[in-house]
Design a protein around this motif. Sequence first.
Motif, PDB file in Angstrom:
ATOM      1  N   MET A   1       0.846  -1.212   0.000  1.00 26.90           N
ATOM      2  CA  MET A   1       0.000   0.000   0.000  1.00 26.90           C
ATOM      3  C   MET A   1       0.873   1.250   0.000  1.00 26.90           C
ATOM      4  N   GLU A   2       0.440   2.139  -0.821  1.00 23.94           N
ATOM      5  CA  GLU A   2       1.208   3.398  -0.947  1.00 23.94           C
ATOM      6  C   GLU A   2       1.031   4.242   0.315  1.00 23.94           C
ATOM      7  N   HIS A   3       2.153   4.728   0.900  1.00 29.63           N
ATOM      8  CA  HIS A   3       1.951   5.599   2.078  1.00 29.63           C
ATOM      9  C   HIS A   3       1.712   7.033   1.629  1.00 29.63           C
ATOM     10  N   ILE A   4       1.137   7.742   2.614  1.00 32.28           N
ATOM     11  CA  ILE A   4       0.741   9.108   2.274  1.00 32.28           C
ATOM     12  C   ILE A   4       1.901  10.047   2.605  1.00 32.28           C
ATOM     13  N   HIS A   5       2.095  11.009   1.709  1.00 34.74           N
ATOM     14  CA  HIS A   5       3.155  11.986   1.979  1.00 34.74           C
ATOM     15  C   HIS A   5       2.580  13.205   2.632  1.00 34.74           C
ATOM     16  N   GLY A   6       3.167  13.607   3.683  1.00 35.07           N
ATOM     17  CA  GLY A   6       2.714  14.831   4.368  1.00 35.07           C
ATOM     18  C   GLY A   6       3.638  15.994   4.035  1.00 35.07           C
ATOM     19  N   THR A   7       3.215  17.177   4.466  1.00 35.62           N
ATOM     20  CA  THR A   7       4.083  18.343   4.295  1.00 35.62           C
ATOM     21  C   THR A   7       4.255  18.988   5.673  1.00 35.62           C
ATOM     22  N   TYR A   8       5.288  19.746   5.793  1.00 38.83           N
ATOM     23  CA  TYR A   8       5.557  20.407   7.069  1.00 38.83           C
ATOM     24  C   TYR A   8       5.109  21.846   7.038  1.00 38.83           C
ATOM     25  N   ASN A   9       4.462  22.239   8.077  1.00 34.18           N
ATOM     26  CA  ASN A   9       4.125  23.651   8.264  1.00 34.18           C
ATOM     27  C   ASN A   9       5.338  24.303   8.959  1.00 34.18           C
ATOM     28  N   GLY A  64       5.348  19.469  16.677  1.00 36.97           N
ATOM     29  CA  GLY A  64       6.046  18.913  15.523  1.00 36.97           C
ATOM     30  C   GLY A  64       5.119  17.991  14.733  1.00 36.97           C
ATOM     31  N   MET A  65       4.276  17.263  15.453  1.00 39.34           N
ATOM     32  CA  MET A  65       3.354  16.339  14.770  1.00 39.34           C
ATOM     33  C   MET A  65       2.280  17.116  14.012  1.00 39.34           C
ATOM     34  N   ILE A  66       1.837  18.165  14.681  1.00 37.01           N
ATOM     35  CA  ILE A  66       0.787  18.946  14.019  1.00 37.01           C
ATOM     36  C   ILE A  66       1.364  19.710  12.830  1.00 37.01           C
ATOM     37  N   VAL A  69       1.539  18.080   8.084  1.00 38.99           N
ATOM     38  CA  VAL A  69       0.158  18.130   7.594  1.00 38.99           C
ATOM     39  C   VAL A  69      -0.084  16.955   6.655  1.00 38.99           C
ATOM     40  N   LEU A  70      -1.032  16.088   7.086  1.00 40.91           N
ATOM     41  CA  LEU A  70      -1.377  14.941   6.232  1.00 40.91           C
ATOM     42  C   LEU A  70      -2.685  15.269   5.485  1.00 40.91           C
ATOM     43  N   PRO A  71      -2.776  14.818   4.274  1.00 40.61           N
ATOM     44  CA  PRO A  71      -3.990  15.140   3.482  1.00 40.61           C
ATOM     45  C   PRO A  71      -5.177  14.274   3.907  1.00 40.61           C
ATOM     46  N   MET A  72      -5.454  14.214   5.139  1.00 40.95           N
ATOM     47  CA  MET A  72      -6.617  13.474   5.639  1.00 40.95           C
ATOM     48  C   MET A  72      -6.884  13.886   7.076  1.00 40.95           C
ATOM     49  N   HIS A  73      -7.977  13.383   7.544  1.00 40.90           N
ATOM     50  CA  HIS A  73      -8.357  13.742   8.896  1.00 40.90           C
ATOM     51  C   HIS A  73      -7.575  12.889   9.887  1.00 40.90           C
ATOM     52  N   VAL A  74      -6.965  13.579  10.847  1.00 41.44           N
ATOM     53  CA  VAL A  74      -6.185  12.842  11.852  1.00 41.44           C
ATOM     54  C   VAL A  74      -6.713  13.233  13.245  1.00 41.44           C
ATOM     55  N   PHE A 199       2.928   6.987   6.757  1.00 36.43           N
ATOM     56  CA  PHE A 199       1.504   7.052   7.135  1.00 36.43           C
ATOM     57  C   PHE A 199       0.629   6.485   6.015  1.00 36.43           C
ATOM     58  N   TYR A 200      -0.415   5.839   6.464  1.00 39.24           N
ATOM     59  CA  TYR A 200      -1.343   5.232   5.492  1.00 39.24           C
ATOM     60  C   TYR A 200      -2.746   5.682   5.779  1.00 39.24           C
ATOM     61  N   GLN A 201      -3.510   5.579   4.728  1.00 30.06           N
ATOM     62  CA  GLN A 201      -4.928   5.945   4.891  1.00 30.06           C
ATOM     63  C   GLN A 201      -5.568   4.951   5.843  1.00 30.06           C
ATOM     64  N   ALA A 202      -6.319   5.491   6.828  1.00 29.29           N
ATOM     65  CA  ALA A 202      -6.920   4.593   7.806  1.00 29.29           C
ATOM     66  C   ALA A 202      -8.042   3.790   7.179  1.00 29.29           C
ATOM     67  N   GLN A 203      -8.085   2.470   7.466  1.00 28.88           N
ATOM     68  CA  GLN A 203      -9.105   1.593   6.940  1.00 28.88           C
ATOM     69  C   GLN A 203     -10.260   1.469   7.918  1.00 28.88           C
TER      70      GLN A 203
END
Length: 827
Positions: A1-9, A64-66, A69-74, A199-203
Amino acid sequence: MEHIHGTYNLQLVILSYFIASLASYAALDLAGRVSLTSGRARHWWVACGAISMGLGIWSMHFVGMIAFVLPMHVSYSMDKVILSVLLAISASGVALEFAGRPSNRISKLVFAGLLMTAGITSMHYVGMAAMSVPITYEPTLVVLSVLIAALASYAALWLMFYFNRPESKYHWIYKIGSGLIMGLAIAGMHYTGMAAAHFYQAQVIPESLNRQVESEVLAYLIAAGTFVTIGLTLFGNFINQRMIQKDQRIRENEQWYHALYHNHSDAIVSVDREGIIKGINAVVTTITGYPEKRVIDRPINQIIEQINVQCSSKDNAHTWDNQELQQRHYMAKMRNTQNELLDLSIAVIPVIIDDTHVGSHILIKDITEETQAQQNIRHQALHDPLTGLPNRRKLDEVLASTIQVCEQKQHKFAVLVMDIDRFKMINDSLGHSIGDVFLKEVSSRIVTVIEASHPQANSNVTLARMGGDEFTMVVTGEQADEKQVVRLAEKIVEAIKQPYRLKENDFYVTASIGIAMYPEHGAGTDALIKHADSAMYEVKKNGKNGYQFYTAQLDSELYERIELEGYLRKALERNEMVLYYQPQIRTLDSRMIGVEALIRWQHPLKGLLAPDVFIPLAEETGMIYDIGNWTIREACRQMKLWHASGGPLIPVSVNLSSQQFHQSNLVEQVQNALTETGLEAKYLELEITESMMMDAAVSTAILNELSALGVKISLDDFGTGYSSLSYLKHFPIHKLKIDRSFVTDITESHSDQAIVATIISMAQNLKMEVIAEGIETKGQLDILMQNDCREIQGYYFSRPLPANEVENNFFVPLRLLGERNTVFHSV
Ligand code: C2E
Ligand code: MG
Ligand code: MG
């Protein structure tokens, strides 16, 4: 499964770094504080510090975690969020606890570092696990993040430990720098850990949504955490700063106090209100010999008793107890562990805290040396340095106080004034250093007599040296009874009479003692001394060697003496001195072979005075030099005149006194007299006595110089001087004059006959001339002639006569006979 790429604020990343640094700074700051406290305060500071630092690290982590930014709801699991907070706080607690210790072993550092690493790492990964997102990790980066966490932990521990020492001026710069570096390490760990995560999209929807926290909520929580961190840190820092300043002041005050306490030259003992010793400085040990451990927490009264402190205060036992709340001072004496007796000056200073007397500082100064010095000065002022006896001043004190006591109690006491006869001679002829030895011997003999005379004699008799050879005694108590005083005086006279071994010869002197009794002979110091003095002069006048009580009659004699002295001073200038001449006769043919010049004083009121009356006075007053020089000159002048006018060519003998003999310019004076009068030196004879030649070396030098002039020397009064005969052969002595005392009883006394015979044969063996003095009768003359005495002088032939009578009685008959240097027959 492809992991999701996040970006840093970026702002949040920077914020996270700022929070990490802030937390680190707070930790360093708190570590210092923890190290300075103890007990409950310390736990409090560790707890606060752990919360502050833990929340700081945790906030950084979550910011740091916040920031990622992941393109989904966390959302976040509340339990894990709390767990991660607790882990951060625990790790911080471990770090602070470790860093706050004054010293730490490497093993503990390793252990604490491991715990902290575990804490931070688990906090991070538990925090990650709290995300409602499936995550996988890249092992290498995870390991790297753990390593960075370890690095950050060890750096933090080392820095915290380093910063728990006392603050320097630029401490805060290092602290900020260190905070920034530590922040970097913690942030580095976090972002490495983040990089390790995929990170992966939550199932599946998380089990308990109600325990999920949304990012916004989390953001609030973080803001709150950060706020609490910053708040606590700022508050802590503020308090810290205040307390540091206060502590600094306390430390400084303590150091001032410490410096004063421990470097004070006085001993300081601090006691509480009950008198229990709470502290001492090193001087206490120096003075008392007691080490600190033997006195701390012990009652001071026990110590005082042990070291035998004798306080001048009546209330000895409570000198430390200063209830009056005022400084008090005492003088005390103490015997220390080395058994030395010390003089102490003690000051008790109350210590008052908040109006309550809590104890006292006892300042103890060892003033033994000062006291000693004062006593020495006083002793020196009141004692004679040579003999160590009390001096005139001390005697005056003793006399004054004795008079006071005896006046009240109606007791009597005695004052004895003693003078050594012939001391001047010893001093002049043997020199001052031997004179000193002699005086010491005299004083020790008197002391011995006093000590032997009575068990309490030491307290009853004060012996003082008034100067020169004059000693005074004050006798009090039982011994002041006349009979006892007489016994004491007799014993002293006897002791002084014994021979003195000086410069390998025996010398003999005598003592004259005058006694005055209080109150009979005087009520005041001056009167008593004066009266004892006149009694003493009376003894001297009557042949010395004895004692005498004062009588009123003596006053007039003393007055006479003073009066006589006044007249004597003017006698020479008034031409009152006269020389009489006594012929010396050769027994074989009754020829006059010389004359002895004998001085007389034509006193304006008293008439003609014999030398015994005024020569001692002249010697005492130093007038003897002028009188002596006049005599030599006058005798030379007269003899030269007789020679010139056709008288017999015979010598004149002149008596020298001891002082004259030791006069530095004697030879010069004799030479001048001869030159001025034109008398040939061989016609002058100088008469000296044995006692003048006590120092053989000095006498030989003088006699040799005189002989070198051509002058002759006779030894007058021979046989009375007690001295050794061995010197005779060394001295250039031409004639011995046998003393009159051997001649007086010669007709009856076999021993006198034997002495005279011995002297005569000895003189003949030594190739000396010998002449006998004081022949008054035919009987004496016969015995002397039987003993081969060839020259005589005495009343039997002629008394001493004035010059004109000598001319009339002796020269005229000679001239009639047409003879010069010729015979005269007895009158
Ligand atoms: P000296 O030198 O032994 O003198 C002899 C003394 O004995 C003289 O006493 C003399 O008068 C006395 N004399 C002589 N023959 C007889 C005698 O037969 N019977 C008795 N009883 N006495 C006799 P003077 O003149 O009174 O002198 C006494 C001492 O005074 C002298 O003793 C001498 O030591 C001293 N003196 C006299 N003139 C001088 C002087 O010019 N200078 C000094 N320094 N001392 C002097
Ligand atoms: Mg003579
Ligand atoms: Mg003589």
